[in-house]
Design an enzyme around this catalytic site. Structure first.
Site, PDB file in Angstrom:
ATOM      1  CG  ASP A   1      -1.844  -1.228   1.226  1.00  9.55           C
ATOM      2  OD1 ASP A   1      -3.046  -1.050   1.000  1.00  9.55           O
ATOM      3  OD2 ASP A   1      -1.353  -2.347   1.439  1.00  9.55           O
ATOM      4  CG  ASP A  46      -3.926  -1.263  -2.644  1.00 10.07           C
ATOM      5  OD1 ASP A  46      -4.415  -1.842  -3.634  1.00 10.07           O
ATOM      6  OD2 ASP A  46      -4.597  -0.937  -1.646  1.00 10.07           O
ATOM      7  CE1 TYR A  76      -4.127   3.399  -1.877  1.00  9.73           C
ATOM      8  CE2 TYR A  76      -1.849   2.788  -2.305  1.00  9.73           C
ATOM      9  CZ  TYR A  76      -3.018   2.647  -1.567  1.00  9.73           C
ATOM     10  OH  TYR A  76      -3.064   1.737  -0.537  1.00  9.73           O
ATOM     11  CG  ASN A 126      -8.307  -2.179  -2.769  1.00  6.14           C
ATOM     12  OD1 ASN A 126      -7.321  -2.558  -2.122  1.00  6.14           O
ATOM     13  ND2 ASN A 126      -8.873  -1.007  -2.559  1.00  6.14           N
ATOM     14  CG  HIS A 127      -6.126   1.497  -4.390  1.00 11.35           C
ATOM     15  ND1 HIS A 127      -6.817   2.662  -4.615  1.00 11.35           N
ATOM     16  CD2 HIS A 127      -6.293   1.200  -3.077  1.00 11.35           C
ATOM     17  CE1 HIS A 127      -7.373   3.071  -3.480  1.00 11.35           C
ATOM     18  NE2 HIS A 127      -7.062   2.199  -2.529  1.00 11.35           N
ATOM     19  CG  HIS A 149      -4.367  -5.962  -1.352  1.00 11.41           C
ATOM     20  ND1 HIS A 149      -3.258  -5.185  -1.049  1.00 11.41           N
ATOM     21  CD2 HIS A 149      -5.448  -5.133  -1.237  1.00 11.41           C
ATOM     22  CE1 HIS A 149      -3.643  -3.945  -0.795  1.00 11.41           C
ATOM     23  NE2 HIS A 149      -4.965  -3.888  -0.896  1.00 11.41           N
ATOM     24  CG  HIS A 175     -11.033   1.247   6.797  1.00 13.24           C
ATOM     25  ND1 HIS A 175     -12.281   1.679   6.412  1.00 13.24           N
ATOM     26  CD2 HIS A 175     -10.234   1.435   5.715  1.00 13.24           C
ATOM     27  CE1 HIS A 175     -12.238   2.117   5.175  1.00 13.24           C
ATOM     28  NE2 HIS A 175     -11.015   1.974   4.720  1.00 13.24           N
ATOM     29  CG  HIS A 176     -10.272  -2.399   4.514  1.00 15.36           C
ATOM     30  ND1 HIS A 176     -11.147  -2.053   3.517  1.00 15.36           N
ATOM     31  CD2 HIS A 176      -9.187  -1.587   4.368  1.00 15.36           C
ATOM     32  CE1 HIS A 176     -10.623  -1.072   2.785  1.00 15.36           C
ATOM     33  NE2 HIS A 176      -9.446  -0.762   3.284  1.00 15.36           N
ATOM     34  CG  HIS A 234      -7.424  -4.237   1.903  1.00 16.63           C
ATOM     35  ND1 HIS A 234      -7.637  -3.347   0.873  1.00 16.63           N
ATOM     36  CD2 HIS A 234      -8.657  -4.633   2.333  1.00 16.63           C
ATOM     37  CE1 HIS A 234      -8.937  -3.214   0.678  1.00 16.63           C
ATOM     38  NE2 HIS A 234      -9.580  -3.971   1.551  1.00 16.63           N
ATOM     39  CB  VAL A 235      -5.700  -3.206   7.325  1.00 13.97           C
ATOM     40  CG1 VAL A 235      -5.847  -2.369   8.592  1.00 13.97           C
ATOM     41  CG2 VAL A 235      -6.940  -4.048   7.094  1.00 13.97           C
ATOM     42  CG  HIS A 236      -4.012   2.062   4.476  1.00 14.75           C
ATOM     43  ND1 HIS A 236      -4.710   3.092   3.860  1.00 14.75           N
ATOM     44  CD2 HIS A 236      -3.855   1.096   3.526  1.00 14.75           C
ATOM     45  CE1 HIS A 236      -4.953   2.745   2.607  1.00 14.75           C
ATOM     46  NE2 HIS A 236      -4.452   1.542   2.388  1.00 14.75           N
TER      47      HIS A 236
END
Length: 469
Positions: free
Chosen positions: A168, A197, A200, A234-235, A319, A328-329, A356-358
């Site tokens: 990410d 990711d 972006y 996903n990005h 991911h 989140h997520h 995925h999770v930042h």
């Protein structure tokens, strides 16, 4: 004196009772109390030196390499020329041998909405010697550019090797701090396992694909010299039918070639490689993965093919995490977990890396394979055959950190922290490897979290100790 002793013993008893009470109330592992700055990450200005276009007409740019075969004797060299196709060959030679050879590649282009890509070159160099430094040149005339890479050692059970972990990433000031922190880490990662990711670009209006170009120039300083093992997030989907873009992963699959055919995969979104003593399997969280799909059939068959006496360390990259205690997520990876976790446990996968999770999180060795919807056994249990799940989606992108966590911390979560950083997975031999997570704000040798790994396969074979190198 007697009164003093009674008071002291009472004090020890009280401390002990408090300790037991705390342990009894504690649901999970450690949630870091580290305090970091608030706010989203800002993009670096387009005139930053990290986005610099190489001088000269049609100079090769966005150079990056990845493994080019299944065994580790091939390298895919990729680059873009902006104005015309130019040379599609790579000149290469071993550092200990001045005989130069040439490999011929292919050139692809794509259009995305109102953007037309440059000329994207992919050239596979084959039959390289193991554990050898090579130089390579691309371009011609006044715009020839030279780089180098080191091939991995021949696969074998006690071959040490060091992987970096980044996910990410994006192209913000924090992205630059993450990459710089990794580059200066004294552990010296030899290959990056990238958990999805990338640029972006889809976060900009109309999925502005010029942001793929800036990102390619940003990571070139590292990706041109050591392989990045790619996985899609996903990005990378870039599916936008309202502007006429109906082919998922179009920019990603044009720009980042991987050796998927050498592992009998039918898609570049899932594949496997050997590298030193590791067997690495990449899967796609955003492709069909249910039973009877091509990915599911390939994945379950691929696990059965791994020879743990040759490559004892079995690593899976995806991911979307299967286990995460961030809000989140939350539970987005549950469907894939239900489908794939029994296979991860059956074949004693050592570690699953996801993004995925930042933020950062490391799990205990747990599984939830007993759960069948109606039996109510929905709490993960300790399982020594299960992998450690590590979420490392903390590269530094513009969406910022995820800080809200589920409370209380679940038992499966060993450590979690919302900070940007990178990981190092350092394989010592067939039985031991060392993982460290490095927070960007710390010194280069400082670890925010760490864990010694004892290989699942060799532990099940009864081999409990090998001298750690």
């Amino acid at each position: 004196m007697i009164l003093h002793c009674i008071q002291a013993r009472f004090g020890y008893l009280l401390v002990g009772l408090i300790f037991i009470a705390v342990i009894g109330l504690c649901e999970g592992g450690l949630t870091s109390s580290y305090v970091r700055s608030n706010g989203l990450s800002s993009d670096m200005p387009l005139d930053s030196d990290v986005f610099r276009v190489p001088p000269g007409y049609n100079a090769p740019q966005q150079v990056h390499i990845t493994q080019g075969d299944h065994e580790g004797r091939g390298v895919i060299v990729s680059w873009i020329t902006p104005n015309e196709s130019g040379s599609n060959s790579v000149l290469y030679w071993a550092a200990n041998n001045q005989i130069k050879k040439t490999a011929i590649g292919i050139v692809v282009k794509y259009k995305y909405y109102n953007y037309t890509s440059g000329y994207i070159h992919h050239c596979t160099i084959e039959n390289l010697e193991y554990d050898t430094k090579y130089f390579y040149e691309i371009g011609n005339g006044d715009v020839t550019r030279q780089f180098w890479f080191v091939t991995p050692p021949r696969p074998g059970p006690d071959v040490p090797y060091t992987f970096g972990l980044i996910g990410d990433l994006g192209q913000t000031y924090d992205s630059n701090r993450t990459l710089t922190h990794y580059e200066l880490n004294p552990m010296k990662g030899q290959t990056i396992l990238f958990v999805g990711d990338l640029s972006y670009a889809d976060s900009y209006p109309f999925h502005d694909n010029t942001r793929w170009d800036t990102w390619g120039r940003f990571v070139e300083r590292n990706a041109a010299y050591q392989p990045w093992i790619w996985s899609a997030g996903n990005h990378e989907i870039d599916f936008v039918p309202e502007i006429g873009e109906t082919k998922p992963f179009k920019p990603y699959t044009h720009r980042f070639f991987v050796p998927y055919k050498s592992s009998k995969s039918t898609s570049p979104l899932w594949y496997s490689i050997k590298r030193a003593s590791a067997y690495i399997i990449v899967v796609s969280s955003y492709s069909a993965f249910g039973m009877y799909t091509p990915q599911y059939k390939w994945f379950t068959n691929e696990l059965s093919k791994v020879n743990r006496t040759e490559t004892p360390w079995l690593i899976v990259i995806m991911h979307c995490p299967m286990y995460s205690s961030y809000v989140h997520h939350y539970m987005e990876g549950e469907t894939m977990r239900v489908m794939y976790e029994p296979w991860l446990v059956k074949y004693k996968v050592d570690v699953v890396f996801a993004g995925h999770v930042h933020a950062y999180e490391r799990s205990e060795r747990i599984s939830n394979i007993a759960y069948d919807v109606v039996n109510g056994l929905c709490t993960p249990i300790n399982d020594d055959s299960a992998p450690v799940y590590i979420t490392i989606g903390d590269g530094g992108n513009q969406e910022g950190l995820v800080k809200e966590m589920t409370e209380p911390q679940p038992r499966y979560s060993a450590y979690r922290e919302a900070s940007f950083g990178h990981g190092i997975f350092d394989i010592k031999n067939r039985t031991h490897a060392y993982f460290g997570w490095h927070r960007n704000q710390d010194g280069f040798a400082v670890e925010g979290d760490s864990l010694w790994f004892h290989n699942r396969y060799w532990k099940s074979m009864g081999e409990t100790s090998t001298a750690v190198l």
